[in-house]
Design a protein around this motif. Structure first.
Motif, PDB file in Angstrom:
ATOM      1  N   ASN A  33     -28.966 -29.188  10.148  1.00 19.09           N
ATOM      2  CA  ASN A  33     -27.846 -28.362  10.587  1.00 19.09           C
ATOM      3  C   ASN A  33     -26.530 -28.734   9.893  1.00 19.09           C
ATOM      4  O   ASN A  33     -25.473 -28.205  10.240  1.00 19.09           O
ATOM      5  N   GLU A  47     -37.105 -26.416  12.622  1.00 18.96           N
ATOM      6  CA  GLU A  47     -36.959 -25.286  11.702  1.00 18.96           C
ATOM      7  C   GLU A  47     -38.014 -24.204  11.957  1.00 18.96           C
ATOM      8  O   GLU A  47     -39.147 -24.491  12.330  1.00 18.96           O
ATOM      9  N   SER A  98     -34.412 -27.971  17.989  1.00 21.87           N
ATOM     10  CA  SER A  98     -33.777 -27.497  16.751  1.00 21.87           C
ATOM     11  C   SER A  98     -34.741 -27.538  15.558  1.00 21.87           C
ATOM     12  O   SER A  98     -34.315 -27.622  14.402  1.00 21.87           O
ATOM     13  N   HIS A 113     -22.761 -33.085  14.357  1.00 22.45           N
ATOM     14  CA  HIS A 113     -23.549 -31.859  14.197  1.00 22.45           C
ATOM     15  C   HIS A 113     -22.751 -30.865  13.352  1.00 22.45           C
ATOM     16  O   HIS A 113     -21.536 -30.726  13.520  1.00 22.45           O
ATOM     17  N   PHE A 114     -23.422 -30.222  12.454  1.00 20.70           N
ATOM     18  CA  PHE A 114     -22.922 -29.052  11.711  1.00 20.70           C
ATOM     19  C   PHE A 114     -21.907 -29.349  10.587  1.00 20.70           C
ATOM     20  O   PHE A 114     -22.115 -28.915   9.458  1.00 20.70           O
TER      21      PHE A 114
END
Length: 349
Positions: A104, A135, A133, A81-82
């Motif tokens: 993300n 958008e 999550s 993630h990220f």
């Protein structure tokens, strides 16, 4: 549908294209702790896990993947993630597949950096979208989080990666809303031929999580949708694998393993059937037999009810019956029923 999905290779495991549905789970150890993570994965392998996923929240976790991978026997998926740099490091350190949410990861150039390394090493990417999550623009378009919005978000991300010249992809669209999940999978199965990883996310503890997963996964799989599955439970991941196996066996999608059937008890029950049934389940959980075992609490109806089982026991006051294919083999003292059943099962192995 499963037979028509694209075949994707994850390590030595092929999914999609009608290949057997693979059971996935996820470690809950710190990935940086190699010993604890390997020990948990080996236990999951023993339970029947086909593919394992590990969280990679730090660069140290990414660097330990190679050590972990060298000591296990199933494909290893890195959950990112990220930070796109963690995805790249995971692939460089032996991940057989990565799971990302391009939404993300950040700007498109970072997604492309990940895709370029995956392409170079031919490592599959699982494109994951969760209802939590989604958008803001998609939520605004549909007025709230919807199945249609989940599908649109996932397909947009797939298209983004396809436009970068890569199609070695698996899709997952997860929601904790069971009916939304079912609807989303029905929709996306008509719009793509990529393999689908199916699960009800954040489904809860052992009781509620199993019920939600059985209903959600059961509905989706029964329609011929889904190539890999995970039962997400708040608890020991070994329980996820056992539940997934039972769901697949119940749907006739996987053979092997002992199925225990037991009556719900009634006023005629004269033994501790609940305790006995639990003991039988524990006893057979690792037996390599493709059979049905019946545990009945009544010598009146037990033999008839156990007729469709390969072997069974029926308890009465002070004594019980050992039954094979509906035929009574012999009477057994009540306190020896479990041992008598175990001895017969050992002969069948």
């Amino acid at each position: 549908m499963r037979e028509h999905t694209k075949v994707v290779q994850i390590g030595d495991r092929k999914i999609g294209g009608g290949n057997p549905i693979a059971i996935q789970s996820m470690t809950n150890t710190k990935t940086e702790d190699v010993e604890a993570t390997v020990a948990q994965i080996l236990a999951l392998e023993q339970a029947g896990c086909d593919i394992i996923r590990c969280a990679v929240p730090t660069m140290e976790a990414a660097k330990q993947l190679g050590k972990i991978r060298s000591r296990i026997h199933i494909p290893l998926v890195a959950d990112i993630h990220f930070d796109y740099r963690l995805a790249i490091a995971a692939m460089e350190n032996g991940a057989d597949k990565i799971r990302i949410n391009p939404g993300n990861i950040g700007e498109e150039s970072r997604v492309k950096a990940v895709v370029d390394v995956a392409k170079e090493r031919n490592i599959p990417i699982r494109v994951g979208v969760n209802s939590g999550s989604l958008e803001k623009d998609i939520i605004q378009e549909f007025g709230k989080v919807t199945a249609e919005g989940l599908v649109k978000s996932a397909l947009q991300k797939v298209e983004l990666i396809e436009n970068m010249g890569y199609d070695n992809l698996v899709i997952s669209i997860k929601s904790s809303d069971v009916l939304m999940s079912i609807r989303a999978h029905e929709l996306i199965a008509k719009q793509t031929n990529y393999p689908l990883h199916v699960g009800i996310t954040e489904s809860g503890t052992l009781m509620s999580g199993n019920i939600k997963s059985a209903i959600g996964l059961g509905n989706i799989l029964y329609q011929g949708i889904g190539d890999t599955i995970r039962v997400s439970l708040t608890g020991d991941p070994v329980e996820e694998v056992r539940s997934a196996k039972l769901i697949l066996r119940t749907l006739g999608l996987r053979k092997g393993g002992v199925t225990v059937v037991s009556c719900p008890t009634c006023g005629r029950t004269q033994i501790d059937l609940i305790g006995l049934a639990n003991q039988v389940e524990t006893m057979v959980k690792d037996m390599d037999l493709d059979i049905k075992v019946a545990v009945m609490g009544c010598v009146v109806n037990g033999p008839g009810e156990a007729r469709e089982a390969d072997i069974g026991i029926a308890g009465g006051k002070g004594e019980g019956l050992l039954i094979k294919k509906g035929e009574i083999i012999r009477k057994v003292p009540e306190d020896q029923l479990l041992q008598a059943l175990e001895k017969e099962l050992q002969k069948m192995q």
